[in-house]
Design a protein around this motif. Structure first.
Motif, PDB file in Angstrom:
ATOM      1  N   GLN A  86      -5.822 139.376  19.181  1.00 48.12           N
ATOM      2  CA  GLN A  86      -6.509 139.261  20.460  1.00 48.12           C
ATOM      3  C   GLN A  86      -7.122 140.577  20.918  1.00 48.12           C
ATOM      4  O   GLN A  86      -7.680 140.668  22.022  1.00 48.12           O
ATOM      5  CB  GLN A  86      -5.526 138.760  21.541  1.00 48.12           C
ATOM      6  CG  GLN A  86      -4.534 139.805  22.066  1.00 48.12           C
ATOM      7  CD  GLN A  86      -3.320 140.025  21.164  1.00 48.12           C
ATOM      8  OE1 GLN A  86      -3.373 139.792  19.956  1.00 48.12           O
ATOM      9  NE2 GLN A  86      -2.221 140.474  21.758  1.00 48.12           N
ATOM     10  N   ALA A  87      -7.065 141.612  20.075  1.00 52.11           N
ATOM     11  CA  ALA A  87      -7.541 142.933  20.476  1.00 52.11           C
ATOM     12  C   ALA A  87      -9.043 142.935  20.747  1.00 52.11           C
ATOM     13  O   ALA A  87      -9.828 142.283  20.049  1.00 52.11           O
ATOM     14  CB  ALA A  87      -7.224 143.953  19.387  1.00 52.11           C
ATOM     15  N   LYS A  88      -9.421 143.704  21.753  1.00 55.23           N
ATOM     16  CA  LYS A  88     -10.837 143.933  22.029  1.00 55.23           C
ATOM     17  C   LYS A  88     -11.302 145.087  21.145  1.00 55.23           C
ATOM     18  O   LYS A  88     -10.658 146.141  21.106  1.00 55.23           O
ATOM     19  CB  LYS A  88     -11.060 144.276  23.499  1.00 55.23           C
ATOM     20  CG  LYS A  88     -12.535 144.489  23.865  1.00 55.23           C
ATOM     21  CD  LYS A  88     -12.698 144.773  25.343  1.00 55.23           C
ATOM     22  CE  LYS A  88     -14.174 144.917  25.708  1.00 55.23           C
ATOM     23  NZ  LYS A  88     -14.958 143.701  25.431  1.00 55.23           N
ATOM     24  N   VAL A  89     -12.400 144.894  20.439  1.00 52.74           N
ATOM     25  CA  VAL A  89     -12.929 145.919  19.542  1.00 52.74           C
ATOM     26  C   VAL A  89     -14.296 146.381  20.054  1.00 52.74           C
ATOM     27  O   VAL A  89     -15.167 145.556  20.325  1.00 52.74           O
ATOM     28  CB  VAL A  89     -13.063 145.396  18.094  1.00 52.74           C
ATOM     29  CG1 VAL A  89     -13.657 146.480  17.192  1.00 52.74           C
ATOM     30  CG2 VAL A  89     -11.708 144.936  17.566  1.00 52.74           C
ATOM     31  N   VAL A  90     -14.460 147.685  20.218  1.00 54.08           N
ATOM     32  CA  VAL A  90     -15.732 148.264  20.655  1.00 54.08           C
ATOM     33  C   VAL A  90     -16.136 149.333  19.650  1.00 54.08           C
ATOM     34  O   VAL A  90     -15.306 150.136  19.225  1.00 54.08           O
ATOM     35  CB  VAL A  90     -15.626 148.888  22.062  1.00 54.08           C
ATOM     36  CG1 VAL A  90     -16.997 149.383  22.513  1.00 54.08           C
ATOM     37  CG2 VAL A  90     -15.038 147.915  23.063  1.00 54.08           C
ATOM     38  N   LYS A  91     -17.413 149.342  19.270  1.00 55.13           N
ATOM     39  CA  LYS A  91     -17.929 150.359  18.360  1.00 55.13           C
ATOM     40  C   LYS A  91     -18.840 151.317  19.123  1.00 55.13           C
ATOM     41  O   LYS A  91     -19.791 150.884  19.778  1.00 55.13           O
ATOM     42  CB  LYS A  91     -18.699 149.715  17.206  1.00 55.13           C
ATOM     43  CG  LYS A  91     -17.813 148.957  16.219  1.00 55.13           C
ATOM     44  CD  LYS A  91     -18.617 148.493  15.010  1.00 55.13           C
ATOM     45  CE  LYS A  91     -17.711 147.820  13.986  1.00 55.13           C
ATOM     46  NZ  LYS A  91     -18.461 147.425  12.770  1.00 55.13           N
ATOM     47  N   LEU A  92     -18.515 152.593  19.036  1.00 53.42           N
ATOM     48  CA  LEU A  92     -19.366 153.635  19.629  1.00 53.42           C
ATOM     49  C   LEU A  92     -20.218 154.228  18.509  1.00 53.42           C
ATOM     50  O   LEU A  92     -19.697 154.867  17.596  1.00 53.42           O
ATOM     51  CB  LEU A  92     -18.505 154.728  20.272  1.00 53.42           C
ATOM     52  CG  LEU A  92     -17.495 154.299  21.334  1.00 53.42           C
ATOM     53  CD1 LEU A  92     -16.765 155.519  21.900  1.00 53.42           C
ATOM     54  CD2 LEU A  92     -18.168 153.517  22.444  1.00 53.42           C
ATOM     55  N   THR A  93     -21.508 153.986  18.573  1.00 56.03           N
ATOM     56  CA  THR A  93     -22.408 154.437  17.496  1.00 56.03           C
ATOM     57  C   THR A  93     -23.502 155.382  17.983  1.00 56.03           C
ATOM     58  O   THR A  93     -24.285 155.867  17.176  1.00 56.03           O
ATOM     59  CB  THR A  93     -23.071 153.217  16.821  1.00 56.03           C
ATOM     60  OG1 THR A  93     -23.810 152.479  17.808  1.00 56.03           O
ATOM     61  CG2 THR A  93     -22.031 152.308  16.175  1.00 56.03           C
ATOM     62  N   ARG A  94     -23.568 155.622  19.288  1.00 58.72           N
ATOM     63  CA  ARG A  94     -24.593 156.530  19.819  1.00 58.72           C
ATOM     64  C   ARG A  94     -24.091 157.963  19.721  1.00 58.72           C
ATOM     65  O   ARG A  94     -23.143 158.341  20.400  1.00 58.72           O
ATOM     66  CB  ARG A  94     -24.915 156.184  21.272  1.00 58.72           C
ATOM     67  CG  ARG A  94     -25.359 154.742  21.465  1.00 58.72           C
ATOM     68  CD  ARG A  94     -25.709 154.469  22.913  1.00 58.72           C
ATOM     69  NE  ARG A  94     -25.805 153.043  23.181  1.00 58.72           N
ATOM     70  CZ  ARG A  94     -26.694 152.483  23.976  1.00 58.72           C
ATOM     71  NH1 ARG A  94     -27.585 153.232  24.597  1.00 58.72           N
ATOM     72  NH2 ARG A  94     -26.691 151.176  24.178  1.00 58.72           N
ATOM     73  N   GLY A  95     -24.726 158.747  18.863  1.00 57.74           N
ATOM     74  CA  GLY A  95     -24.298 160.121  18.641  1.00 57.74           C
ATOM     75  C   GLY A  95     -24.955 161.083  19.608  1.00 57.74           C
ATOM     76  O   GLY A  95     -26.178 161.152  19.684  1.00 57.74           O
TER      77      GLY A  95
END
Length: 549
Positions: free
Chosen positions: A285-294
């Motif tokens: 049930q984990a929320k996954v967020v990807k940070l891709t803005r460098g």
């Protein structure tokens, strides 16, 4: 602080992370995407929203510098009492406090350096291994790896073979033979520590795990103390650290992990990205967020880094997008020797304005840096070799802090920085004074209200061995550069056999992938420009960047 103020200036993915204040949360944060900012703002947001109390939070990371940075940022967000520590520091504090209840007697002496005990253990073990700095380092690394994986001395040989461990011990023996010798030293080392009643840093984690597993009352007290967890650099956790984290967490799920499998560079010490990559398996049930803005590097540097990762499938499909304006392209120079490479790099550095830009020379090994340190010194270019010297143990630093402590009790107007500069003027312009003033200038710009606030920051850094940045060109290994950044990065000695570092005849696929990630980490330390150079046969990692003739 108001909730909307905490969200100010964050991009959409960062805001999504910060407002996800109920766990479990998994954040895949690429190099330079603002993960420390996100971590601290999420903690502050959760406290402001009433989800947790700052005394109940525990933020974990892997270096004292990173933990100190977290605490400093949390203070500016109005959260002065949230706990941010390394795994070892958090475990040590708990172990020392509960030792009389769980173990009885005085707390054992903590061994801060293994060298002396390791030499003694070699003598006691009747090993054929010849003493020497390289051999001692190899043995220490192997013992630390084994203990991080909870592998005893009598299990070490087979475990090392199964893990395809490689050694750099130049004695003509096979790895299996040397593993057997290291097992002898490992056993003697553990026996010697018990006899002398000392523990090392790995024992701190092992004993804390044992205490929590065996003592229910202590376990419940600690679980009541900490209820809101954040783990930075989650790709670097070892099986032992994960076991400790499980004991702290219990059956709760208020945990946020932040990491990047592409930056897993400590496998030799027991780190594994499997816990990061398998987080959603444990918490579906984990929320996954990807940070891709460098936000650190130019598009040119990000493009290079993405090309390196495109040759690897081990990083979890993470591509960065630079949010900065275009800058200079990379430089690639080839030389026939290290001295000629060092001479060119030093000359190139003299072309830069060191008063306005930060510069680092990064290499795969410490030995490679010797030529560059000598060359810079010959040209009177100030440099700092990143090592284990304790900044706050220096007599001159302690004297300066005494003066700051005395001055901090006197009321000042809003410009406490001017008063600090005045009281430190008699110390001249030594490197440590410039480092202290640079930190003060940054804190003053960020709104630190008083010199007393600055002093508390210094005292906190002294306790955690987290010194301010010293002036001059930084010389560092790639491993030691993790988590740091500079305007210009000279990545030197990018040679076949050095990066990737060949051990023995071959390099297995797993080790090659680790070396590729290490190269990626080196590239992403740069903000403005990367300068690549070789002093022999060029590394295969350079193939995508070599201009055809």
């Amino acid at each position: 602080m108001l909730l909307e103020e905490i969200l100010k200036g964050l991009d959409p993915e960062q805001q999504e992370t910060v407002t996800a204040i109920r766990g479990p949360v998994c954040v895949i944060a690429g190099a330079g995407t603002g993960k420390t900012r996100v971590i601290t703002h999420r903690i502050a947001y959760a406290i402001a929203a009433g989800v947790t109390d700052q005394s109940k939070t525990l933020a974990l990371t892997f270096t004292a510098r990173a933990a100190g940075e977290m605490r400093a940022r949390l203070r500016t967000l109005g959260v002065p009492n949230a706990t941010a520590r390394t795994f070892h520091a958090a475990a040590l504090k708990q172990l020392m406090y509960f030792w009389p209840y769980s173990f009885g007697g005085a707390f054992p002496k903590l061994l801060t350096s293994k060298a002396g005990f390791m030499s003694e253990a070699m003598g006691r073990s009747d090993t054929i291994l010849a003493p020497g700095a390289t051999t001692l380092r190899e043995i220490s690394t192997e013992i630390e790896w084994a203990k991080a994986g909870e592998i005893a001395a009598d299990q070490y040989v087979e475990s090392a073979i199964a893990a395809t461990r490689s050694l750099r011990i130049p004695n003509g023996k096979s790895d299996r033979e040397n593993f057997a010798e290291i097992a002898k030293v490992y056993d003697a080392y553990e026996t010697l520590k018990r006899q002398e009643r000392v523990i090392d840093f790995e024992d701190v984690l092992l004993l804390t795990v044992g205490m929590l597993e065996e003592d229910r009352a202590v376990r419940e007290r600690i679980r009541d103390q900490y209820r809101y967890f954040t783990v930075d650099e989650y790709q670097d956790v070892s099986p032992l650290q994960q076991r400790l984290l499980n004991l702290w967490l219990g059956n709760r799920d208020d945990i946020c992990v932040v990491g990047d499998a592409a930056q897993t560079i400590y496998s030799f010490a027991g780190a594994t990205s499997s816990f990061l990559l398998g987080f959603t398996g444990r918490f579906p049930q984990a929320k996954v967020v990807k940070l891709t803005r460098g936000y650190r590097s130019t598009p040119e540097i990000i493009h290079m880094a993405n090309r390196v990762l495109s040759h690897s499938a081990s990083h979890g499909d993470q591509q960065l997008i630079s949010m900065n304006t275009h800058g200079a392209n990379f430089e690639l120079k080839e030389f026939q020797s290290s001295p000629s490479e060092a001479a060119y790099v030093a000359q190139r550095i003299t072309d830069l304005d060191l008063n306005s830009v930060s510069v680092a020379i990064l290499a795969r090994t410490n030995q490679q840096l010797d030529h560059f340190e000598r060359e810079l010194a010959s040209r009177r270019i100030e440099s700092q070799l990143k090592n284990s010297e304790r900044f706050f143990d220096r007599v001159d630093v302690r004297d300066a802090m005494k003066v700051i402590r005395s001055a901090s009790v006197i009321p000042h107007d809003d410009n406490w920085l001017r008063d600090l500069q005045s009281v430190l003027r008699p110390f001249g312009e030594a490197d440590y004074i410039r480092a202290l003033l640079s930190l003060a200038e940054r804190m003053h710009e960020e709104g630190a209200p008083t010199m007393r606030t600055y002093l508390r920051e210094l005292e906190d850094r002294a306790e955690q061995n987290n010194p301010p940045a010293l002036p001059g060109v930084v010389l560092s290994t790639l491993h030691a550069a993790k988590g740091l950044e500079w305007d210009h990065v000279f990545l030197v000695g990018v040679n076949q056999g050095t990066l990737p570092l060949l051990v023995g005849e071959d390099l297995d696929d797993r080790s090659l992938e680790e070396e590729r990630r290490l190269f990626y980490v080196g590239l992403t330390r740069a903000r403005r420009q990367v300068h690549l150079s070789t002093s022999g046969e060029p590394s295969p990692f350079l193939a995508p960047f070599k201009t055809p003739v």
